[in-house]
Design a protein around this motif. Structure first.
Motif: not given
Lengths: 131, 179
Positions: B86, B123-125, B127, B137-138, B142-143, B146-147, B152
């Motif tokens: 990833f 980041s409250d994330w 992974t 934070f973007v 996956d994001i 996808s972007m 995008e």
């Protein structure tokens, strides 16, 4: 109802209905069951696919010593709960639902997420149809 | 040219080191970031409880990391040798988009357990990888994918003016071919 994911060959056992209590027989896929139950309850998805990709990563260095077969999942979820939420917010929502499973030792190591609203899913289908 | 910045010790600030590489192929530039040896660690607080909370110290250190460049990726491994599929995918996409290496910084969470845990709370994330653009934070892989597919990401990077100009990208490509 919900479209079920393509199941790997290893898991040929018939699925128990959600209403069955876990005390009856031990599920071979407790993590997946939990994912299904929690996401369904919270998001009432119209599409919900769970793919267990753990076998694709089992040989990776990071997975050395792990005995779990439920470490990497890919989820495809369509829900109106995602409306007016950008991707990070949608993913955070799912992460918070599965917080415990992700936090515990030997729990979920990776989660791939595709999140759509019903409208987005429709658009995607149309795009794929005309492609 | 950017290099991989190792997470820094509490008493030092994260000053960039002079780079060693000439400008060349963009992807190669992003990839050819070598890690400084991990000589320092954040000091670990004594009690288990304190260790689990994001200490001010750690938060400040991460603040600085997030602000160290317009585009910041927290990843596993280095841009040249990602240690996770990833993370690798994310780096490849940023390279493909033509991100200016001078505007990019990557941090290897595998080098520093404090960073690895801290960035998740910050980041409250849960992974890695994690992409920040202009300190915002973007998303994760996956994001980013996808972007990238939707266009995008190109739009956002362009708006933030972090892409190599076309001439630079062409020159970089030409250099790369000659090597």
């Amino acid at each position: 109802m919900f479209r079920r994911a393509a199941v790997s060959l290893a898991r040929a056992a018939p699925r128990r209905p959600l209403s069955t209590m876990a005390t009856e027989s031990q599920s071979q896929t407790p993590v997946e069951d939990t994912i299904r139950q929690k996401i369904t309850a919270a998001l009432q998805p119209t599409t919900f696919e769970i793919y267990n990709d753990s076998h694709l990563h089992a040989h990776h260095k990071a997975m050395e010593g792990s005995t779990s077969r439920e470490t990497h999942f890919r989820l495809v979820i369509t829900s109106s709960a995602f409306r007016s939420k950008m991707q990070p917010a949608r993913h955070r929502l799912i992460y918070s639902l599965l917080k415990d499973e992700m936090a515990k030792e030997g729990g979920i190591h990776a989660l791939q997420l595709r999140t759509m609203t019903p409208e987005e899913e429709e658009k995607r289908k149309q795009a794929e149809a005309t492609a | 040219m950017r290099r991989l910045q190792t997470f820094f010790h509490e008493s030092h600030s994260a000053t960039p080191h002079p780079t060693m590489f000439s400008r060349s192929l963009v992807t190669r530039q992003l990839l050819r970031q070598t890690a400084r040896p991990a000589t320092t660690r954040l000091s670990a607080p004594p009690s288990l409880l304190l260790r689990r909370l994001l200490s001010d110290q750690t938060r400040q250190a991460i603040d600085k990391a997030v602000g160290s460049a317009p585009v910041v990726l927290f990843m596993k491994g280095t841009p040249e040798t990602p240690q996770c599929g990833f993370s690798r995918a994310s780096i490849q996409i940023l390279g493909m988009q033509g991100v200016d290496p001078d505007k990019f910084a990557a941090f290897n969470v595998l080098e520093d357990p404090e960073l690895r845990q801290g960035i998740k709370e910050y980041s409250d994330w849960p992974t890695i990888p994690q992409l920040y653009i202009d300190k915002e934070f973007v998303g994760g892989c996956d994001i980013i994918v996808s972007m990238h597919q939707s266009g995008e990401l190109a739009k956002l990077l362009d708006e933030k003016r972090v892409l190599l100009k076309e001439e630079q990208q062409a020159a970089a490509a030409a250099d790369g071919k000659e090597q």
